[in-house]
Design a protein around this motif. Structure first.
Motif, short mmCIF file in Angstrom:
data_model
loop_
_atom_site.label_atom_id
_atom_site.label_comp_id
_atom_site.label_asym_id
_atom_site.label_seq_id
_atom_site.Cartn_x
_atom_site.Cartn_y
_atom_site.Cartn_z
N CYS A 321 0.79 -1.04 0.08
CA CYS A 321 0.11 0.03 -0.08
C CYS A 321 0.81 1.24 0.10
O CYS A 321 0.51 2.32 -0.56
CB CYS A 321 -1.00 -0.06 1.34
SG CYS A 321 -2.05 -1.26 1.05
N TRP A 326 -1.65 5.89 -5.64
CA TRP A 326 -2.91 5.95 -5.45
C TRP A 326 -3.59 6.94 -6.62
O TRP A 326 -4.78 6.92 -6.51
CB TRP A 326 -3.49 6.44 -4.09
CG TRP A 326 -2.98 5.01 -3.28
CD1 TRP A 326 -1.93 5.03 -2.36
CD2 TRP A 326 -3.69 3.86 -3.10
NE1 TRP A 326 -1.73 3.95 -1.68
CE2 TRP A 326 -2.89 2.89 -2.31
CE3 TRP A 326 -4.68 3.19 -3.78
CZ2 TRP A 326 -3.13 1.72 -1.93
CZ3 TRP A 326 -5.02 1.88 -3.60
CH2 TRP A 326 -4.44 1.17 -2.55
N ARG A 331 -9.03 1.61 -4.82
CA ARG A 331 -9.11 0.64 -3.98
C ARG A 331 -9.90 -0.58 -4.58
O ARG A 331 -9.52 -1.55 -3.99
CB ARG A 331 -9.99 1.25 -2.71
CG ARG A 331 -9.49 2.31 -1.85
CD ARG A 331 -10.44 2.98 -0.80
NE ARG A 331 -9.75 3.97 -0.13
CZ ARG A 331 -9.77 4.24 1.16
NH1 ARG A 331 -10.54 3.34 1.88
NH2 ARG A 331 -9.20 5.39 1.55
N GLN A 364 -2.19 6.03 2.27
CA GLN A 364 -2.40 7.23 1.75
C GLN A 364 -2.44 8.60 2.52
O GLN A 364 -1.88 9.54 1.89
CB GLN A 364 -4.17 7.23 1.32
CG GLN A 364 -4.34 6.30 0.20
CD GLN A 364 -5.93 6.12 -0.36
OE1 GLN A 364 -6.74 6.50 0.65
NE2 GLN A 364 -6.07 5.82 -1.54
N GLN A 367 1.30 9.23 2.52
CA GLN A 367 1.63 9.94 1.07
C GLN A 367 1.28 11.29 1.40
O GLN A 367 2.08 12.13 0.71
CB GLN A 367 1.08 8.92 0.11
CG GLN A 367 1.63 7.46 -0.17
CD GLN A 367 1.19 6.99 -1.45
OE1 GLN A 367 0.40 7.22 -2.05
NE2 GLN A 367 1.57 5.56 -1.60
N ARG A 368 0.10 11.54 1.47
CA ARG A 368 -0.45 12.98 1.73
C ARG A 368 0.57 13.79 2.60
O ARG A 368 1.08 14.95 2.15
CB ARG A 368 -1.66 13.08 2.19
CG ARG A 368 -2.75 12.71 0.82
CD ARG A 368 -4.14 13.25 1.44
NE ARG A 368 -4.77 12.56 2.72
CZ ARG A 368 -5.35 11.26 2.65
NH1 ARG A 368 -5.67 10.78 1.58
NH2 ARG A 368 -5.77 10.66 3.77
#
Length: 498
Positions: A321, A326, A331, A364, A367-368
């Motif tokens: 992941c 993404w 998903r 996610q 990553q943000r």
């Protein structure tokens, strides 16, 4: 108004048809796989005369062989029993609706069950390769050239007039043919017989040039299937990505041929179907893009990230992941891969599915944060080797797992709904009389058989007389078969179908 194509010919222009053949892509992919495995082979070096290939054709194992796959053409292949390239060229003509009328004569003469004779000695060199049957258009042209002194262009005009049954032109060509034969000391009676013979053939004749070109491709596919079956089937499966029904049929052919097909794996699979060496055996590995709801773009992105990792392997669900882009993968892609078993290498399938939502959300979020410049304690986002939470072991209902596999892969991979039933029945006295569906084609017509199968689908039909009937797809561990229930049978057994 539509411009008639005959006008082009009258103007002296050449009309050509260009065909795009999927089989050429299959051949190219098979050669590519073989070259990657160290084989010194190219499309140009595939032999057109190979005994193993001809033996495969004589057995009727034509699934995947160019032009010869259907039941009718497979039976014709067995009847012709090709043992050289010229036989294959003839076979490519004989499977056409018109020339098929000449098949009984050709086959009986080829196998010595009927005599091969010629109306004139000069016809033997022209017709010997097809046992006295004028199978090709070129043979008609050549007969007119040799016996009646026609130019090749005149011979082609004769062939065209015969094929299209143009009475006025035919009368002119008949007179010209008989007079031309007379100049070569052939009697009018014999010349008329020869003309009548080639007239009959010309209506069915097929271009040898077309047959020969197709025979090359048929020979190449037969060679690869006979000598490199695993690579060939991987290429064939890859060519059908997105066509679930066709993939299912090809997977059945793999089973029939004894070729193992392994399920998709996030760490082993390519985008397409590929070949793996498993101990002493070569096997086909399911491609990730063959999983339903998983696009080629998303898979390419995941595999691209995998190639940048140590050992090119995702060590955990968290690592997967974290690595995924993404913006290219959603998903649903990962959920479909998990349900299909492609993430089994990362943990228990039930645990993967239970932890998937949280793992995606956390990745996610990281990553943000990383994109905003917020780094964790180690100064960078989570690494491949960072400790991860242990996923729970969650037992899934076997039937549910099989339903997912059937939906997403088109076939059952981890098991089959019939396995338990078959084991129970095979141990009973009745088990010895059960016939596998894959063996039905080898039985005599009208044989009575007992089959243990599951009903996969039912298509109900209303006849013109307003009666009900049904077409049932039945499947066992070996293959599937279509069963037709005509109205009287349907009326008696329709309740069972529910």
């Amino acid at each position: 108004t539509q411009f008639p194509m005959t006008h082009l010919e009258e103007l002296g222009l050449l009309k050509m048809d260009f065909l795009g053949l999927r089989t050429l892509t299959v051949l190219g992919k098979a050669v590519e796989i073989l070259q990657a495995g160290g084989h010194d082979i190219s499309l140009e070096t595939i032999p057109l005369e190979d005994e193993r290939a001809f033996a495969l054709l004589r057995r009727g194992e034509t699934a995947g062989v160019f032009q010869l796959e259907s039941g009718t053409t497979a039976r014709m292949t067995v009847d012709v029993a090709p043992n050289c390239f010229d036989d294959l060229v003839a076979l490519m003509a004989l499977i056409r609706p018109g020339p098929m009328a000449m098949a009984p004569d050709y086959i009986s003469r080829k196998h010595g069950k009927a005599d091969t004779s010629y109306l004139h000695p000069n016809m033997e060199p022209i017709l010997a390769e097809t046992y006295g049957v004028a199978l090709y258009q070129e043979q008609v042209i050549r007969i007119a050239n040799v016996l009646a002194g026609f130019s090749m262009a005149e011979g082609d005009g004769l062939r065209k007039a015969m094929g299209k049954k143009l009475p006025e032109q035919m009368a002119k060509y008949r007179d010209r043919f008989i007079s031309g034969c007379g100049e070569n000391a052939i009697s009018k009676k014999l010349a008329t017989e020869i003309f009548d013979l080639i007239e009959r053939f010309a209506g069915y004749g097929f271009p040898k040039a077309h047959s020969a070109a197709y025979a090359v491709i048929a020979a190449q596919t037969a060679y690869l299937k006979a000598n490199h079956p695993v690579e060939f089937m991987a290429a064939l499966l890859t060519s059908e990505l997105g066509n679930t029904e066709r993939i299912v049929a090809l997977l059945a052919e793999c089973r029939r041929s004894g070729i193992a097909v392994l399920p998709p794996c996030i760490n082993r699979s390519s985008i397409e179907f590929s070949v793996e060496q498993l101990e002493a055996e070569k096997v086909v590995r399911f491609g990730l893009a063959a999983v339903k709801n998983v696009g080629t773009g998303a898979v390419a992105s995941i595999i691209g990230q995998r190639r940048d990792l140590p050992n090119e392997t995702f060590s955990s669900l968290t690592a997967l992941c974290d690595a995924i882009d993404w913006s290219a993968v959603n998903r649903r892609v990962l959920e479909s891969l998990a349900k299909a078993g492609a993430l089994d290498a990362l943990g228990n399938r039930g645990g993967i599915l239970e932890g998937l939502e949280a793992a995606i959300g956390a990745a996610q979020k990281r990553q943000r944060a990383s994109a905003r410049g917020q780094m964790d304690l180690f100064g960078e986002g989570r690494s491949q080797d960072a400790p991860v939470e242990m996923l729970p072991v969650v037992q899934l209902d076997t039937r549910q797992v099989l339903e997912w596999e059937k939906e997403l892969l088109g076939t059952y991979m981890s098991d089959h709904p019939l396995t338990e039933v078959m084991e129970r029945v095979s141990a009973s006295p009745e088990g010895r009389s059960i016939c596998d569906i894959s063996q039905l084609e080898h039985l005599e017509v009208n044989s009575s058989v007992r089959v243990l199968a599951m009903i996969e689908s039912v298509r109900r039909i209303t006849t013109k007389t307003n009666k009900s009937m049904a077409v049932v797809n039945a499947e066992d561990l070996s293959a599937r078969v279509e069963v037709v229930l005509f109205p009287s049978t349907y009326e008696q057994f329709s309740g069972v179908l529910n």
